[in-house]
Design an enzyme around this catalytic site. Structure first.
Site, PDB file in Angstrom:
ATOM      1  N   ILE A 132       0.877  -1.343   0.123  1.00 45.50           N
ATOM      2  CA  ILE A 132      -0.279   0.138   0.358  1.00 45.50           C
ATOM      3  C   ILE A 132       1.182   1.377   0.345  1.00 45.50           C
ATOM      4  CG2 ILE A 132      -1.474   1.306   1.224  1.00 45.50           C
ATOM      5  CD1 ILE A 132      -2.546  -1.440   2.358  1.00 45.50           C
ATOM      6  N   PRO A 133       0.780   1.700  -1.307  1.00 37.53           N
ATOM      7  CA  PRO A 133       2.826   2.657  -2.016  1.00 37.53           C
ATOM      8  C   PRO A 133       2.509   4.596  -0.504  1.00 37.53           C
ATOM      9  CG  PRO A 133       1.037   2.408  -3.389  1.00 37.53           C
ATOM     10  CD  PRO A 133       0.327   2.149  -2.625  1.00 37.53           C
ATOM     11  N   CYS A 134       1.894   4.429   0.917  1.00 40.30           N
ATOM     12  CA  CYS A 134       1.965   5.479   1.472  1.00 40.30           C
ATOM     13  C   CYS A 134       3.341   6.362   0.951  1.00 40.30           C
ATOM     14  CB  CYS A 134       1.971   5.320   2.530  1.00 40.30           C
ATOM     15  SG  CYS A 134       2.963   4.057   3.951  1.00 40.30           S
ATOM     16  N   HIS A 135       4.314   6.091   0.553  1.00 39.28           N
ATOM     17  CA  HIS A 135       5.214   6.537   0.562  1.00 39.28           C
ATOM     18  C   HIS A 135       4.690   8.005  -1.050  1.00 39.28           C
ATOM     19  CE1 HIS A 135       5.805   2.599  -2.365  1.00 39.28           C
ATOM     20  NE2 HIS A 135       6.840   3.544  -2.728  1.00 39.28           N
ATOM     21  N   ARG A 136       4.325   7.966  -1.600  1.00 36.60           N
ATOM     22  CA  ARG A 136       3.942   8.357  -2.689  1.00 36.60           C
ATOM     23  C   ARG A 136       2.815   9.266  -2.549  1.00 36.60           C
ATOM     24  NH1 ARG A 136       1.728   2.884  -6.326  1.00 36.60           N
ATOM     25  NH2 ARG A 136       4.242   1.671  -6.925  1.00 36.60           N
TER      26      ARG A 136
END
Length: 196
Positions: A132-136
């Site tokens: 779940i790409p919270c870094h984006r």
């Protein structure tokens, strides 16, 4: 008999991640700091060691960090969370590698305009980072803010995906002229055509 809950440790360039999964459904991705998990290994989980089966969650995580995969073909099922968090994360799963989205735009897409701070809280509670790409998710004007694994890791992940420095057109549109972007950097180093 149903498949057991499994976990595996995946060494990467930015630390070792412990991934807990049931079949192709990921439950937790946990950064091991100094050999200790941050959230703990699920009780009763069976350890898997490399080599990992093709298309398994730990194999896909390895492929991502080796630059051989930009999207995960996995399901996610966080152990505990609110309906708001789940809705925000579903929207976030639609933001592809190489792009970013602001907290406010993610809130709007999730049907909660004006809830950028609440989206930030959902990112902080994300038990399955990377997948779940919270870094984006970035701040207004593309600023790099808030990341539980450390801002340097956020920049590293965006760089791996080709989104760092932030491009002037992220998932929600153009940025201000004052922002340092990859487009501006490329324009400065692009050779000019010789005068005729």
């Amino acid at each position: 008999m149903p498949a057991p809950l499994e976990f595996a440790d995946v060494p990467t360039q930015i630390g070792t991640f412990r991934i807990a999964y049931l079949g192709r459904t990921v439950r937790v991705v946990d950064l091991l700091e100094q050999g200790r998990p941050q959230t703990g290994t699920p009780i009763g989980a069976v350890r898997r060691k490399p080599p990992f089966a093709a298309a398994s969650p730990p194999r896909q995580l390895q492929e991502y960090f080796r630059g051989r995969r930009t999207a995960f073909d996995l399901d996610v099922d966080p152990d505990t969370t609110s309906d708001f968090d789940r809705k925000v994360w579903r929207m976030l799963l639609g933001v592809p590698a190489g792009t970013t989205i602001s907290y406010s735009e993610l809130a709007r897409r999730a049907g909660h305009p004006g809830s950028a701070r609440a989206v930030g809280g959902a990112m902080a509670r994300n038990p399955i980072p990377i997948v779940i790409p919270c870094h984006r998710v970035v701040g207004t004007e593309g600023s790099i803010t808030g990341f539980g694994l450390g801002l340097w890791r956020k920049r590293w992940l965006l760089d791996l995906e080709g989104a760092w420095p932030i491009r002037s057109r992220s998932a929600e549109g153009p940025r201000s002229r004052n922002q340092r972007t990859l487009d501006a950097i490329e324009a400065r180093v692009r050779p000019t055509a010789p005068a005729k």
